[in-house]
Structures are given as C-alpha cells and as structure tokens.
Design an enzyme around this catalytic site. Structure first.
Site, PDB file in Angstrom:
ATOM      1  N   SER A  22      25.425  44.554 -54.901  1.00 30.04           N
ATOM      2  CA  SER A  22      25.241  43.334 -55.709  1.00 30.04           C
ATOM      3  C   SER A  22      26.280  43.247 -56.825  1.00 30.04           C
ATOM      4  O   SER A  22      26.720  42.147 -57.185  1.00 30.04           O
ATOM      5  CB  SER A  22      23.821  43.254 -56.274  1.00 30.04           C
ATOM      6  OG  SER A  22      23.619  44.179 -57.315  1.00 30.04           O
ATOM      7  N   ASN A  23      26.694  44.382 -57.378  1.00 27.24           N
ATOM      8  CA  ASN A  23      27.770  44.333 -58.387  1.00 27.24           C
ATOM      9  C   ASN A  23      29.097  43.948 -57.750  1.00 27.24           C
ATOM     10  O   ASN A  23      29.890  43.216 -58.339  1.00 27.24           O
ATOM     11  CB  ASN A  23      27.881  45.666 -59.120  1.00 27.24           C
ATOM     12  CG  ASN A  23      26.875  45.761 -60.259  1.00 27.24           C
ATOM     13  OD1 ASN A  23      27.011  45.092 -61.278  1.00 27.24           O
ATOM     14  ND2 ASN A  23      25.848  46.580 -60.065  1.00 27.24           N
ATOM     15  N   HIS A  75      27.236  51.714 -64.911  1.00 24.29           N
ATOM     16  CA  HIS A  75      26.097  52.637 -64.902  1.00 24.29           C
ATOM     17  C   HIS A  75      24.893  51.948 -65.536  1.00 24.29           C
ATOM     18  O   HIS A  75      25.032  51.283 -66.564  1.00 24.29           O
ATOM     19  CB  HIS A  75      26.453  53.917 -65.675  1.00 24.29           C
ATOM     20  CG  HIS A  75      25.350  54.920 -65.637  1.00 24.29           C
ATOM     21  ND1 HIS A  75      25.094  55.709 -64.533  1.00 24.29           N
ATOM     22  CD2 HIS A  75      24.402  55.228 -66.546  1.00 24.29           C
ATOM     23  CE1 HIS A  75      24.038  56.476 -64.775  1.00 24.29           C
ATOM     24  NE2 HIS A  75      23.601  56.199 -65.989  1.00 24.29           N
ATOM     25  N   THR A 122      35.941  59.503 -66.088  1.00 31.01           N
ATOM     26  CA  THR A 122      36.597  60.777 -66.354  1.00 31.01           C
ATOM     27  C   THR A 122      35.890  61.840 -65.497  1.00 31.01           C
ATOM     28  O   THR A 122      34.902  61.535 -64.820  1.00 31.01           O
ATOM     29  CB  THR A 122      36.491  61.175 -67.846  1.00 31.01           C
ATOM     30  OG1 THR A 122      35.106  61.338 -68.157  1.00 31.01           O
ATOM     31  CG2 THR A 122      37.115  60.117 -68.741  1.00 31.01           C
ATOM     32  N   ASP A 171      29.393  60.223 -65.556  1.00 29.19           N
ATOM     33  CA  ASP A 171      28.744  59.174 -66.361  1.00 29.19           C
ATOM     34  C   ASP A 171      29.121  59.249 -67.841  1.00 29.19           C
ATOM     35  O   ASP A 171      28.328  58.844 -68.706  1.00 29.19           O
ATOM     36  CB  ASP A 171      27.214  59.209 -66.185  1.00 29.19           C
ATOM     37  CG  ASP A 171      26.808  58.799 -64.780  1.00 29.19           C
ATOM     38  OD1 ASP A 171      27.558  58.044 -64.132  1.00 29.19           O
ATOM     39  OD2 ASP A 171      25.756  59.259 -64.315  1.00 29.19           O
ATOM     40  N   GLN A 187      22.209  41.857 -66.210  1.00 27.01           N
ATOM     41  CA  GLN A 187      23.279  42.057 -67.201  1.00 27.01           C
ATOM     42  C   GLN A 187      24.476  42.783 -66.595  1.00 27.01           C
ATOM     43  O   GLN A 187      25.619  42.532 -66.969  1.00 27.01           O
ATOM     44  CB  GLN A 187      22.738  42.824 -68.416  1.00 27.01           C
ATOM     45  CG  GLN A 187      21.599  42.111 -69.127  1.00 27.01           C
ATOM     46  CD  GLN A 187      21.931  40.660 -69.449  1.00 27.01           C
ATOM     47  OE1 GLN A 187      22.997  40.359 -69.980  1.00 27.01           O
ATOM     48  NE2 GLN A 187      21.022  39.744 -69.122  1.00 27.01           N
TER      49      GLN A 187
HETATM   50  C1  GAR Z   1      23.619  49.567 -59.918  1.00 30.23           C
HETATM   51  O1  GAR Z   1      22.479  49.446 -60.714  1.00 30.23           O
HETATM   52  C2  GAR Z   1      24.639  50.475 -60.576  1.00 30.23           C
HETATM   53  O2  GAR Z   1      24.663  50.361 -61.972  1.00 30.23           O
HETATM   54  C3  GAR Z   1      24.134  51.837 -60.152  1.00 30.23           C
HETATM   55  O3  GAR Z   1      23.745  51.683 -58.814  1.00 30.23           O
HETATM   56  C4  GAR Z   1      23.307  50.329 -58.625  1.00 30.23           C
HETATM   57  C5  GAR Z   1      24.067  49.768 -57.455  1.00 30.23           C
HETATM   58  O4  GAR Z   1      23.598  48.491 -57.129  1.00 30.23           O
HETATM   59  N1  GAR Z   1      25.153  52.843 -60.306  1.00 30.23           N
HETATM   60  C6  GAR Z   1      24.907  54.087 -60.668  1.00 30.23           C
HETATM   61  O5  GAR Z   1      23.799  54.518 -60.868  1.00 30.23           O
HETATM   62  C7  GAR Z   1      26.148  54.942 -60.826  1.00 30.23           C
HETATM   63  N2  GAR Z   1      25.869  56.139 -61.568  1.00 30.23           N
HETATM   64  P1  GAR Z   1      24.493  47.496 -56.315  1.00 30.23           P
HETATM   65  O6  GAR Z   1      24.914  48.235 -55.037  1.00 30.23           O
HETATM   66  O7  GAR Z   1      23.565  46.353 -55.998  1.00 30.23           O
HETATM   67  O8  GAR Z   1      25.646  47.115 -57.152  1.00 30.23           O
END
Ligand code: GAR
Length: 223
Positions: free
Chosen positions: A24-25, A116, A148, A152, A180
């Site tokens: 989704s991101n 994150h 880095t 995280d 967000q």
């Molecule tokens: C998101 O909430 C992202 O912030 C998290 O995984 C999800 C992926 O959702 N990432 C982490 O936890 C990285 N440490 P998405 O596939 O729908 O974007």
C-alpha cells in the site's frame, strides 16, 4: 500516477521500490505524481500482492527470492545487482521485511529510505502498534528515515503523529497510522527527488528551506 517510461529528462531522478507484501505504501508512491521515473518494483517474495498492483500501474517488476540464497550476504548481493541494473537515484523500502547487511546499506548511503510504523526511535522492530497500546502511550505514528546498518534507526526525514484512542486495537491503530504513512512517504520521496534535503555531518536531516510552521498534537485533547 507519474510513471514516465522512456522519459530521458536529464534532471529526472529514478526510483526503485522494494516490497515484501501488499504494497500500500508502494501504491501511495506510484499514485503521488512524483517528479521521478519509477524504474522497477522489486520483491523478495514472488507472491507479494503488491507486485500485481505495480504491474497494473505499468511498472516493471522483479523478484529476488531470499529463499533462493544460502545467506544474507549472497541474497543482498543479488538484490543489489538487480537494483543497480535499474540505476536508481533513490531506493525506497516500502514494507520490505528483510534485514539488510551493513555492506548493502553502505552501498546505498544517502539514497536508501524506509518507512516504519512508529515514532522512531521508539518501537523499532515488529508489532509496533500492539507494543504502543500495551505501554499506554497517547501518541504514536510513523517515520520515514534514511537506512543505516542500525535496524530501524538512521537519520529521520519526516514523522506523523496520531492519537492512541482508548478503544484502539492494534488493527484500528495500524489503520490510523497507515493513512499517515501514505501521506508522509510520498512527501519524503518528493523532497529527495527535488534535492530538498540536507543530511548533516551529525546524521540529522534538514529541509533546505526556511521556517516550518509549528503546532502541537495533544492527546487526549485539552478541554
Ligand atoms: C507498513 O506499515 C510499513 O510501515 C511497515 O510494513 C507495512 C507495509 O505495508 N514496515 C515495517 O514495519 C518496516 N520495519 P504495505 O506493504 O501496505 O506498505
């Protein structure tokens, strides 16, 4: 969507997005009309639903399956070769759930970013929403940062904060945070595309512009 295949404008940057799941991101980035060319979406899982979303947006997809490699080093080397073949200026991790080796991270210094689901440096790692609720924090959120070798961590580019509500479950809080995430990740990548960020010698990131408006999120709200 701002995918411009074949565009050869000299100043236009090129973006590669790495995913592991629903994407989704990634979708938020693809639909944000960013001033860059999306060269490819790469997944470490062949069945990541986000791959189909990328294809529907006309973006080239690649799979580098971590299970095909005996160790992190060989996987990261294959992943880097696939990324570098696309010659990206920016590499965006969008729910890419693999720990990367220091060598890989160093190779992309200053152009590898991650989103994150917490207000880092609080709640690195997994299950961020459940841990925030358990601790009773009243404000939670999400962070875009340069990657880095420290998992995280890394210079913070932008954060968004949301209230944690009394009846929240990890799922309801995740939904509020995710909305967000979809706002701040395109903003961060847009700044990178436009060379608007300064990463100083102490590992802090600034916008190379003047003042920012200040405001406070108070949760629960004052009465
Ligand atoms: C998101 O909430 C992202 O912030 C998290 O995984 C999800 C992926 O959702 N990432 C982490 O936890 C990285 N440490 P998405 O596939 O729908 O974007």
């Amino acid at each position: 969507m701002k995918h411009r295949p074949g565009s050869n404008k000299a100043a236009e940057k090129s973006l590669v997005i790495l995913i592991s799941g629903r994407g989704s991101n990634m979708r938020a980035l693809l639909e944000a009309d960013l001033p860059c060319r999306v060269a490819a979406v790469i997944s470490n899982k062949a069945d990541a639903p986000g791959l189909e979303v990328a294809r529907q947006h006309g973006i080239a997809t690649r799979v580098v399956a971590h299970r095909d490699y005996p160790d992190r080093e060989s996987f990261d080397a294959a992943l880097a070769a696939t990324i570098d073949a696309c010659q990206p200026d920016i590499v965006a991790l969008a729910g890419f759930m693999r720990i990367l080796t220091p060598r890989f991270v160093e190779h992309y210094h200053g152009r590898l970013v991650n989103i994150h689901p917490s207000l880092l440096p609080a709640y690195g790692g997994l299950d961020t929403h459940a841990r925030a609720i358990k601790d009773g924090v009243k404000i939670h959120g999400c962070t875009v940062h340069f990657v880095t070798a420290d998992l995280d961590h890394g210079p913070i580019i932008i954060q968004a904060a949301v209230p944690v509500l009394w009846r929240d479950t990890p799922a309801t809080l995740a939904e509020r945070v995710l909305r967000q995430e979809h706002r701040i990740y395109p903003q961060a990548v847009r700044w990178l595309c436009m060379d608007s960020l300064v990463l100083d010698g102490e590992g802090k990131v600034y916008l190379n512009r003047v003042e920012q408006p200040g405001f406070a999120l108070v949760a629960p709200a004052l009465e």
